[in-house]
Design an enzyme around this catalytic site. Structure first.
Site, mmCIF file in Angstrom:
data_model
loop_
_atom_site.group_PDB
_atom_site.id
_atom_site.type_symbol
_atom_site.label_atom_id
_atom_site.label_comp_id
_atom_site.label_asym_id
_atom_site.label_seq_id
_atom_site.Cartn_x
_atom_site.Cartn_y
_atom_site.Cartn_z
ATOM 1 N N ASP A 6 76.841 -4.134 19.605
ATOM 2 C CA ASP A 6 75.857 -5.148 19.249
ATOM 3 C C ASP A 6 76.597 -6.409 18.868
ATOM 4 O O ASP A 6 77.741 -6.342 18.445
ATOM 5 C CB ASP A 6 75.062 -4.695 18.014
ATOM 6 C CG ASP A 6 74.111 -3.573 18.329
ATOM 7 O OD1 ASP A 6 73.620 -3.540 19.462
ATOM 8 O OD2 ASP A 6 73.876 -2.741 17.440
ATOM 9 N N GLU A 44 112.791 31.083 22.666
ATOM 10 C CA GLU A 44 112.996 32.464 22.197
ATOM 11 C C GLU A 44 112.822 33.469 23.336
ATOM 12 O O GLU A 44 113.585 34.427 23.466
ATOM 13 C CB GLU A 44 111.994 32.798 21.090
ATOM 14 C CG GLU A 44 112.355 32.160 19.781
ATOM 15 C CD GLU A 44 111.138 31.899 18.936
ATOM 16 O OE1 GLU A 44 110.301 32.806 18.797
ATOM 17 O OE2 GLU A 44 111.006 30.764 18.425
ATOM 18 N N THR A 59 110.595 28.794 10.063
ATOM 19 C CA THR A 59 111.365 27.563 10.289
ATOM 20 C C THR A 59 110.669 26.631 11.276
ATOM 21 O O THR A 59 110.834 25.433 11.205
ATOM 22 C CB THR A 59 112.794 27.848 10.775
ATOM 23 O OG1 THR A 59 112.676 28.580 11.983
ATOM 24 C CG2 THR A 59 113.587 28.621 9.782
ATOM 25 N N ASP A 60 109.870 27.191 12.157
ATOM 26 C CA ASP A 60 109.123 26.327 13.066
ATOM 27 C C ASP A 60 107.986 25.612 12.377
ATOM 28 O O ASP A 60 107.612 24.513 12.729
ATOM 29 C CB ASP A 60 108.490 27.170 14.181
ATOM 30 C CG ASP A 60 109.357 27.158 15.400
ATOM 31 O OD1 ASP A 60 110.502 26.699 15.258
ATOM 32 O OD2 ASP A 60 108.892 27.597 16.455
HETATM 33 P P1 ATP Z 1 72.013 -8.216 18.315
HETATM 34 O O1 ATP Z 1 71.385 -7.458 19.424
HETATM 35 O O2 ATP Z 1 72.993 -9.211 18.736
HETATM 36 O O3 ATP Z 1 72.478 -7.383 17.195
HETATM 37 P P2 ATP Z 1 69.633 -8.593 17.017
HETATM 38 O O4 ATP Z 1 69.487 -7.145 17.172
HETATM 39 O O5 ATP Z 1 69.662 -9.184 15.645
HETATM 40 O O6 ATP Z 1 70.849 -9.124 17.794
HETATM 41 P P3 ATP Z 1 67.011 -8.994 17.424
HETATM 42 O O7 ATP Z 1 66.893 -8.807 15.962
HETATM 43 O O8 ATP Z 1 66.442 -8.027 18.368
HETATM 44 O O9 ATP Z 1 68.488 -9.214 17.826
HETATM 45 O O10 ATP Z 1 66.454 -10.417 17.734
HETATM 46 C C1 ATP Z 1 66.136 -10.800 19.005
HETATM 47 C C2 ATP Z 1 65.543 -12.176 18.948
HETATM 48 O O11 ATP Z 1 64.382 -12.175 18.140
HETATM 49 C C3 ATP Z 1 66.446 -13.210 18.322
HETATM 50 O O12 ATP Z 1 67.256 -13.811 19.274
HETATM 51 C C4 ATP Z 1 65.474 -14.199 17.760
HETATM 52 O O13 ATP Z 1 65.118 -15.144 18.748
HETATM 53 C C5 ATP Z 1 64.288 -13.379 17.406
HETATM 54 N N1 ATP Z 1 64.282 -13.047 15.981
HETATM 55 C C6 ATP Z 1 65.212 -12.413 15.296
HETATM 56 N N2 ATP Z 1 64.874 -12.258 14.027
HETATM 57 C C7 ATP Z 1 63.671 -12.834 13.888
HETATM 58 C C8 ATP Z 1 62.772 -13.011 12.801
HETATM 59 N N3 ATP Z 1 63.049 -12.549 11.606
HETATM 60 N N4 ATP Z 1 61.634 -13.666 13.042
HETATM 61 C C9 ATP Z 1 61.350 -14.106 14.258
HETATM 62 N N5 ATP Z 1 62.136 -13.974 15.302
HETATM 63 C C10 ATP Z 1 63.296 -13.358 15.143
#
Ligand code: ATP
Length: 899
Positions: free
Chosen positions: A332, A708, A736-737
């Protein structure tokens, strides 16, 4: 209180359950009461039946068939002849068992400690306060909260279930999650799967949240009841252990044949029957490598303990062994490759791009509404201190809004949240709805609509939507400018988004809509439509500084790092380029493109793609499968409920320790305690070292055995008497081994461990010249011993047997020093760079001299004191092995041997 015959909890109303358990379904137990109950009921743990006590473990060392045969033969020989012999043999066997026991005990302790660390916590309410406690401390009557991603910590009678779905496969085998409810169920005899107001220990919450009263803990839970069945599963053997066990069985047959030949030829030459029998059995005991699988367990367990200190917690032991084979690490982005510390870097509204919200944002539109949206459409919350808890994206927005004068805590009083459509990665957006006293100042067009929809005077609902621009912009039909609603140039905004993303920013679009009355939130499509665009926010999450170096190491080690993210492709590209994962113009595959490719098409690509963007967690499994189909060995990271299938399927599933859910942790083979990509690479490196050392250990013992066997087997064919007595054989092999072999586990990593390609997982342990080494070095040891024997007999030295004994023992010591590295000379490596090994070698050397020169040991070991000349001759002969192996390594270095 729970009595001996607990009631059918599911058929009782919640209040009655609480009464029965003498608890308060809201405030929970008091802390003292919980403590008292813990004493009474014991820890909330599933006891492991197979845990052996130290004594059983020690006795287990004698269950090997050949050892039993040896002891029996020694006793018989003692009864008809020399009792000291018997005692010495038994003593050697016991000594060997002690060494084995100590090792196994340490390994078991290490594994128990790992389990302890991987133990779950539970969110409990006690005395009206929420807190996290180790799940083992829960008692009947405790009030527990659960939410998506949790493993249920005990058996609960649910008192609250909000869209709560639980997967109960561990208990019922049914993999479809069960929708839970709160009300009492009439029938007392429902099967487990239908007791839908109960949540069972060990099952997994896949959706929603809930709360319940603990009705059973530990062995009293449904899981505890079937624990006996779970135990039957036993421990899994690692691939290497399985192969070694198979190999050992085959080798045993060969060794037994050799020993039988030896026995028969001895008899034909007129040797005493008992002596020949003991010699043959001793040789068999010495040469059959029955302990190898156990040694592998020990090495892996101790390796796992070391890995914890580097923040990699191993949940499944075989993972240690296979780490070194990883060819792809799919990670990730957020938090693993980056710091997960978001900061607002750019804000766009009203045709202006600024670096932060303007100071007068609260005083003019559209900044005012944008500011309110950022503060309110936000799940971050302050704790007692200055700390904020919540998703880092939201924390960043919270802080930016607060700095510009919009404090969520204050605003939520006048505009409380009344409904929401939660964020999920699939939709990549969220909406919150708030009631307002006055739609102030109502926008001209909005006023009309609000009136048109029959607003109550003085009250309205405002809905904020924020999320990935491509998930929000299409829902917008106009935008808010300084003077009210304006036409929205979607193309222009999209171009801006591209630009911001290309700078590595995570971009969110924010929009608003006013309602005269609360719409039905479940009707998502209706709520999230006809929005008014407010602006964009760009957040920066800097790459982890150590990740770049880790990526470089991966590359040199033949491992392909791959980034998988929910973020925008341009953001992903920027971060991946900065980390060195891809070149600027490399391909980035999006989730949508991925969905369109069928498996066969995707497999054509999969080994080239290094960055995936806008990918849903469910798609990770497709990536894992495609890579595995191409013969790759995949490590995959994950934290959420939806990541679990991919983690399970991956060769090494890596769960996040900080941000990960219980579900992900249960599914993973390894947990990253610091959520850091560099830790995975370090674990791979450590895995390679551990595997190398296991290989060295096997090389060492097998070569000794080979030496051996050659010595004893060839002697009669050269017209020499049996070179060694049974005691000598056992002494060399079992004592010894042993010590130097164990010290090999402390060997540091080979130079260039991360400059060589991953080991193919199916490669034989004897590859890269190992079996050749075992044969020829064994022959060399045999030759040195037999030459010594022949020379001593020829020149009339009476101590020939002691000399052979000494040469063979000391050859092992020279050998262990020479094989510390596969390629480097000992002198380059540093004679003292493995202190435990040097210690073991010196100690063993001392022991050997003792058997020769301590007078009362002479009759025990059937040895005689050697003259200085004789000792010097032995030393010279045993150095041959060391020199021989150094030459072998020199040839390997020059690329002549074992390519
Ligand atoms: P990665 O996959 O790199 O770990 P992530 O899992 O944090 O990223 P997601 O959380 O799935 O990615 O977010 C995907 C998209 O959703 C983000 O690019 C953003 O545009 C949007 N996003 C993330 N967090 C929020 C939030 N709290 N509110 C609204 N939109 C969000």
């Amino acid at each position: 209180m729970a009595d001996t015959n607990p009631p059918a909890w599911h058929s009782l109303p919640a209040e009655e359950v609480a009464r029965h358990l003498d608890t308060d379904a809201r405030a929970g137990l008091s802390a003292e009461n919980a403590r008292a109950r813990l004493e009474q009921y014991g820890a909330n743990e599933i006891r492991e039946g197979r845990r052996r006590g130290p004594l059983a473990m020690f006795l287990g060392q004698f269950t090997d068939f050949m050892i039993l045969v040896l002891i029996a033969a020694a006793i018989v020989s003692g009864l008809i002849g020399d009792l000291t012999d018997t005692l010495v043999i038994v003593a050697i066997v016991v000594l060997n068992a002690v060494i084995g026991f100590v090792q196994e005990y340490r390994a078991e302790r290490a594994i128990a400690a790992l389990k302890q660390m991987a133990a779950l916590t539970a969110h409990v309410v006690r005395g009206g306060q929420s807190r996290m406690v180790p799940a083992a401390e829960l008692v009947p009557g405790d009030v527990v909260r659960i939410e998506a991603g949790n493993a249920v910590p005990a058996d609960l009678r649910l008192t609250e279930a909000v869209q709560l779905r639980i997967e109960e496969a561990a208990l019922t085998g049914e993999s479809q999650p069960v929708e839970k409810l709160e009300r009492a169920l009439r029938e007392p005899d429902l099967p487990l799967g239908d007791r839908r107001n109960l949540a069972f220990k060990g099952t997994l919450v896949t959706y929603g949240r809930g709360r319940g009263v603990v009705v059973a803990t530990g062995m009293e839970t449904e899981l505890g009841r079937i624990a006996a069945l779970l135990r039957a599963e036993g421990e899994v053997k690692t691939p290497l252990q399985k192969r070694l066990a198979r190999f050992g069985a085959n080798l045993a047959v060969a060794v037994l044949v050799i020993c039988a030949i030896l026995f028969v030829t001895g008899l034909l030459r007129g040797e005493p029957v008992m002596l020949m029998l003991l010699t043959a059995i001793s040789l068999a005991v010495a040469a059959i490598p029955e302990a190898l699988p156990a040694v592998v367990t020990v090495s892996l367990a101790l390796g796992a303990r070391k890995l914890v200190s580097q923040n990699a917690l191993i949940r499944k032991l075989p993972a240690v062994e296979t780490l070194g084979s990883v060819t792809f690490i799919c990670s990730d982005k957020t938090g693993t490759l980056t710091e997960n510390r978001m900061r607002v870097e750019q804000v766009y509204a009203d045709d202006q791009m600024l670096q932060s919200l303007p100071a007068d944002a609260a005083a003019r539109e559209p900044w005012r509404t944008l500011l309110t949206a950022l503060a309110l459409s936000n799940d971050a919350r302050p704790t007692t201190g200055e700390e904020l808890i919540g998703d880092p994206t939201e924390v960043a927005l919270y802080l930016a809004a607060r700095q510009a004068g919009a404090d969520k805590a204050v605003l939520s009083k006048s505009q409380p949240r009344v409904a929401e459509i939660a964020f999920d990665s699939e939709r990549a957006r969220m909406t919150t709805l708030h009631r307002e006293a006055l739609p102030a100042p109502p926008l001209p067009r909005e006023r009309e609509r609000v009136r048109g929809e029959g607003a109550k005077e003085g009250e309205a609902v405002i809905a904020f939507t924020k999320g990935a621009p491509e998930q929000v912009l299409p829902l917008c039909h106009d935008r808010l400018g300084a003077a009210g609603a304006e036409a929205l140039d979607r193309g222009a905004v999209e171009a801006l988004v591209e630009r911001m993303a290309a700078d590595g920013l995570r971009v969110l679009a924010v929009a608003v809509r006013r309602w005269s009355a609360l719409p039905e939130p479940a009707d998502t499509e209706n709520v999230e439509t006809k929005l008014t665009f407010l602006g964009l926010v760009g957040l920066l999450d800097p790459p982890r500084p150590e990740a770049r170096e880790a990526v470089r190491l991966c590359r040199s080690a033949g491992i392909t790092p791959v980034m998988i993210t929910g973020d925008h492709p341009a953001t992903a590209r920027n971060i991946a380029t900065r980390l060195g994962i891809i070149e600027q113009d490399a391909e980035v595959l999006t989730g949508r493109q991925l969905a369109r490719l069928d498996m066969a098409q995707f497999e054509q690509h999969v080994e080239r793609v290094r960055v995936y963007a806008r990918v849903a967690p469910e798609q990770k499994i497709k990536i894992v499968k495609a890579l595995q189909d191409r013969g790759e060995f995949v490590a995959m990271t994950g934290d959420g409920v939806n990541d679990a299938p991919a983690l399970k399927r991956a060769d090494i599933g890596v769960a996040m320790g900080i941000t990960g859910t219980d579900v992900a942790k249960e599914a993973g083979h390894m947990i990253l305690l610091d959520d850091n990509f560099a830790t995975i690479v370090r674990a791979v490196r450590e895995g390679r070292r551990i595997f190398d050392n296991i290989r060295k250990f096997i090389k060492y013992t097998m070569t000794s055995n080979s030496g051996e066997i050659w010595t004893i087997f060839l002697a009669p064919f050269l017209g020499l008497p049996i070179p060694l007595l049974p005691i000598h054989i056992l002494w060399i092999n079992l004592v010894t081994d042993g010590l130097p072999g164990l010290a090999l586990a402390a060997e540091k990593e080979e130079r260039g461990v991360m400059q060589r390609p991953p080991r193919p997982p199916n490669e034989s342990i004897f590859a890269h010249g190992m079996w050749q080494h075992i044969v020829w070095v064994g022959v060399l040891m045999g030759a040195a011993s037999l030459f010594t024997q022949a020379w001593a007999i020829h020149t009339g030295h009476g101590h020939w047997q002691t000399m052979v004994f000494t040469v063979l023992t000391l050859s092992q010591l020279g050998h262990v020093l020479a094989i510390r590295s596969e390629t480097d000379s000992l002198f380059v490596q540093g004679v003292f760079s493995n202190r435990p090994l040097i210690g073991a070698v010196l100690f063993t050397f001392g022991l050997q001299l003792a058997t020769i020169y301590v007078p009362w040991l002479n009759p025990v070991f059937k040895t005689e004191a050697l003259t200085l000349n004789e000792l010097a001759f032995c030393l010279a002969m045993s150095t041959l092995v060391f020199i021989g192996v150094e030459i072998e390594k020199w040839l390997v270095r020059r690329g002549v041997l074992y390519r």
